[in-house]
Write a protein that holds these residues in place. Structure first.
Motif, PDB file in Angstrom:
ATOM      1  N   LYS A 103      31.902  60.640  39.964  1.00  0.00           N
ATOM      2  CA  LYS A 103      30.507  61.077  40.103  1.00  0.00           C
ATOM      3  C   LYS A 103      30.424  62.324  40.985  1.00  0.00           C
ATOM      4  O   LYS A 103      29.671  63.254  40.712  1.00  0.00           O
ATOM      5  CB  LYS A 103      29.653  59.957  40.731  1.00  0.00           C
ATOM      6  CG  LYS A 103      29.610  58.684  39.918  1.00  0.00           C
ATOM      7  CD  LYS A 103      28.740  58.844  38.671  1.00  0.00           C
ATOM      8  CE  LYS A 103      28.682  57.547  37.881  1.00  0.00           C
ATOM      9  NZ  LYS A 103      28.171  57.766  36.516  1.00  0.00           N
ATOM     10  N   ASP A 106      31.305  65.323  39.207  1.00  0.00           N
ATOM     11  CA  ASP A 106      30.214  65.733  38.313  1.00  0.00           C
ATOM     12  C   ASP A 106      28.968  66.172  39.088  1.00  0.00           C
ATOM     13  O   ASP A 106      27.890  66.333  38.509  1.00  0.00           O
ATOM     14  CB  ASP A 106      29.820  64.570  37.389  1.00  0.00           C
ATOM     15  CG  ASP A 106      30.912  64.294  36.375  1.00  0.00           C
ATOM     16  OD1 ASP A 106      31.794  65.161  36.214  1.00  0.00           O
ATOM     17  OD2 ASP A 106      30.888  63.204  35.761  1.00  0.00           O
ATOM     18  N   LYS A 108      27.127  64.437  40.864  1.00  0.00           N
ATOM     19  CA  LYS A 108      26.073  63.415  40.941  1.00  0.00           C
ATOM     20  C   LYS A 108      26.245  62.724  42.297  1.00  0.00           C
ATOM     21  O   LYS A 108      26.807  61.624  42.387  1.00  0.00           O
ATOM     22  CB  LYS A 108      26.219  62.423  39.789  1.00  0.00           C
ATOM     23  CG  LYS A 108      25.961  63.078  38.443  1.00  0.00           C
ATOM     24  CD  LYS A 108      26.157  62.092  37.317  1.00  0.00           C
ATOM     25  CE  LYS A 108      25.886  62.769  35.980  1.00  0.00           C
ATOM     26  NZ  LYS A 108      26.552  62.061  34.870  1.00  0.00           N
TER      27      LYS A 108
END
Ligand SMILES: *[C@@H]1O[C@H](CO)[C@@H](O)[C@H](O)[C@H]1NC(C)=O
Ligand SMILES: *[C@@H]1O[C@H](CO)[C@@H](O)[C@H](O)[C@H]1NC(C)=O
Ligand SMILES: *[C@@H]1O[C@H](CO)[C@@H](O)[C@H](O)[C@H]1NC(C)=O
Ligand SMILES: *[C@@H]1O[C@H](CO)[C@@H](O)[C@H](O)[C@H]1NC(C)=O
Ligand SMILES: *[C@@H]1O[C@H](CO)[C@@H](O)[C@H](O)[C@H]1NC(C)=O
Length: 591
Positions: A103, A106, A108
């Protein structure tokens, strides 16, 4: 001058004296010293790091690998059910962390934080290495979200679990710096230096924080009311041969002809050691009489005391006025030009200083002193060949000039050390000794020859000379402090003697910055960081001039931070100090 230059001179001796650790120590001193301009803190820190590295080298390299590979250990057969359960929880936690990493990659960050949080929750308490890694990863995500308070919180947890987690300590330092918690930042940068040696990146980071801290501290200081010490004034003015402001026949003439003038009162203040009154009395003199016959002498006196008081811009303005005045005599002009260059050194404008010295040499080709002064600066800049030429020329102009002789020998010894030519070093040292009988009461000689022996790793000789000089030149705080510095070692009885000498030196002159700062280093070596910091605070209260204040303030913080870092890492460094560290500047306050 020039603690800045002192660093240059000092580091040259340590970096040329040996190969191996001492050599890299020297190099580190140069870097750190030049960047921070805080030589003593640097010495302390670099020394401690050096010791730390030696100790670390003894330990196995295995300890360096920060984390075990948890995935591998999970697959092992387990004896107890508890361990089995622990491992399965750990496996889950690691899977969550890996998910968090994906995550994070990415971008995020909120989801990454969620995953790391669950990893932390499920991770068994005894898996400290992994747990600290999860906290550190979550801190990284907080950092991307610019939530620095949480970065610090998570890093602190990670560091608690793994004290030598360099990456994490650095992260906390950055966050602390960003939100203005400079003391924590500095403590963390110091810790990183201890653990991971002095990388340029850490040094630059520490330097920036140190400067911020010192600036903030200086804003809290009241304007200095410290009087200049008599010793300091005399030693400093003594650097300029035949200083016109000390011309006794001029002073006598003035007192006879104009006893009530402000200039005469300024000289009165001089006699009574009220040095800081001098500039304003000179200003009165310049303002009260439009056509004073002593205008240039007054300007020179005022400029000289501005220089001693650290008001460099004011000093330079006075010096420029004198130099632009066609009435200025050759002697006044020469002295002013030398002081102007000296002022530039104090301002750390070395290019500017060299330019002024070049001019001075060109205007006064038959004077010895411009060559000597320029040569001294070149020696300090390690430009030994050019320095040599200057001293040779100075001695051609004035074959009996002692200062030129001493400086040439110091430079010769440095050339010998640099070229690894021991015969050349020995020749310089023994030539130095030949002046002993004629110069044994000359403090300048005393400091020059002892420093020269110390520079060349001859502590025994230096100590023997110091003992002799102390009987010939009693009550000189610098000699006592220098001896104390030489005595510092692993031998506790020598340290007791050293402490006694420092205290004696401070009894003679309680506000001598040089002695205070040397004693502070001694205290650092004994792991007495609070006492060292207190000594720096005393030094701050008896110093003038922004540059030095900055330097001492930076030292104060550097030492406190290092003290905390050492406590944190539970390091212990018994006494002893590297060669060439913390020597006082044998050139006195000025070159
Ligand atoms: C735990 O141990 C039991 C047997 O002792 C085994 O059957 C089980 O698979 C183990 N669990 C894990 C996650 O390794
Ligand atoms: C401290 O004492 C030494 C010599 O006694 C002197 O050279 C030095 O300038 C003094 N420093 C100050 C700041 O007074
Ligand atoms: C000292 O002052 C006297 C009287 O003003 C002057 O004649 C002489 O040249 C000065 N000497 C120096 C070295 O400046
Ligand atoms: C010495 O000075 C010259 C010019 O003044 C300069 O070109 C040279 O790089 C210097 N050498 C060192 C080692 O600094
Ligand atoms: C310093 O230590 C040495 C041995 O390391 C010893 O011979 C000498 O007497 C000591 N000096 C003092 C002043 O204690």
């Amino acid at each position: 001058m020039a603690s800045y230059l002192r660093t240059v001179a000092k580091s040259s001796s340590s970096s040329t004296s040996a190969d191996g650790p001492a050599n890299s120590l020297g190099k580190r001193l140069v870097k750190w010293g030049l960047i921070i301009g805080v030589p003593t803190a640097v010495c302390v820190a670099a020394y401690l790091v050096y010791r730390q590295q030696q100790e670390q080298a003894k330990k196995s390299a295995a300890r360096r690998s920060p984390l075990p590979t948890p995935m591998a250990s999970v697959n092992e057969d387990t004896a107890s059910g508890l361990e089995n359960r622990t491992k399965s929880r750990l496996t889950v936690a690691i899977e969550l962390k890996n998910e968090g990493n994906l995550k994070y990659r990415d971008q995020k960050f909120h989801e990454a934080i969620e995953a790391y949080t669950r990893a932390i929750e499920i991770c068994p308490m005894e898996s400290t290495e992994e747990l600290s890694q999860f906290y550190q990863n979550r801190a990284a995500a907080w950092e991307s979200l610019k939530d620095y308070a949480r970065v610090i919180e998570d890093c602190s947890k990670a560091i608690e679990l793994n004290q030598k987690y360099v990456k994490c300590i650095q992260r906390r330092a950055r966050a602390a710096e960003t939100i203005g918690n400079f003391e924590l930042a500095l403590e963390d940068y110091s810790t990183v230096c201890f653990i991971d040696s002095y990388q340029p990146a850490y040094i630059m980071a520490a330097d920036k924080v140190l400067t911020d801290l010192a600036k903030r501290y200086m804003e809290t200081l009241p304007p200095s009311t410290a009087e200049l010490s008599k010793d300091f004034v005399r030693t400093s003015l003594n650097e300029f041969e035949d200083d016109p402001i000390l011309n006794q026949s001029f002073i006598d003439e003035l007192k006879r002809a104009q006893p009530d003038s402000s200039l005469a009162r300024a000289y009165q203040a001089f006699d009574e050691d009220r040095y800081t009154d001098i500039p304003s009395l000179c200003t009165n003199e310049l303002e009260s009489t439009t056509d004073s016959p002593y205008k240039l002498e007054t300007l020179l006196l005022r400029g000289s005391f501005y220089l001693l008081m650290g008001s460099y811009a004011e000093a330079l303005a006075d010096f420029d006025t004198i130099i632009n005045d066609p009435e200025a005599t050759e002697k006044i002009r020469l002295n002013t030009e030398l002081k102007r260059a000296n002022c530039k050194i104090h301002q750390r404008d070395i290019e500017g200083a060299l330019h002024f010295y070049d001019q001075c040499v060109a205007y006064h080709p038959n004077e010895c002193s411009p060559r000597v002064h320029r040569g001294m600066l070149k020696t300090l800049l390690e430009n030994f060949t050019e320095a040599h030429d200057d001293f040779i020329e100075a001695l051609r102009i004035s074959p009996t000039n002692l200062r030129a002789k001493y400086q040439k020998l110091i430079n010769d010894a440095k050339i010998g050390a640099k070229e690894h030519r021991n015969d050349r070093v020995e020749r310089a040292l023994s030539s130095f000794e030949e002046y002993y009988d004629t110069s044994k009461q000359d403090i300048y000689y005393a400091l020059a020859i002892t420093s020269c022996f110390l520079d060349n790793d001859r502590k025994d000789k230096a100590l023997a000379y110091l003992d002799k000089f102390i009987t010939h030149i009693p009550s000189n705080p610098t000699l006592l402090a220098l001896k104390a510095n030489c005595l510092m070692s692993n031998d506790p009885s020598n340290n007791t003697e050293a402490e006694r000498l420092y205290i004696q030196a401070l009894d003679i002159d309680p506000s001598n910055e040089t002695v205070l700062t040397m004693f502070a280093i001694f205290k650092c070596n004994q792991n007495q960081f609070e006492e060292a910091a207190a000594l720096y605070e005393r030094a701050i209260h008896c110093t003038r001039g922004e540059e030095k204040l900055m330097q001492y303030a930076a030292l104060l913080y550097a030492i406190r931070a290092q003290g905390r870092a050492i406590k944190r890492l539970n390091l212990n460094f018994p006494g002893g100090f590297p060669q060439g560290g913390a020597l006082p500047n044998w050139m006195g306050g000025m070159p």
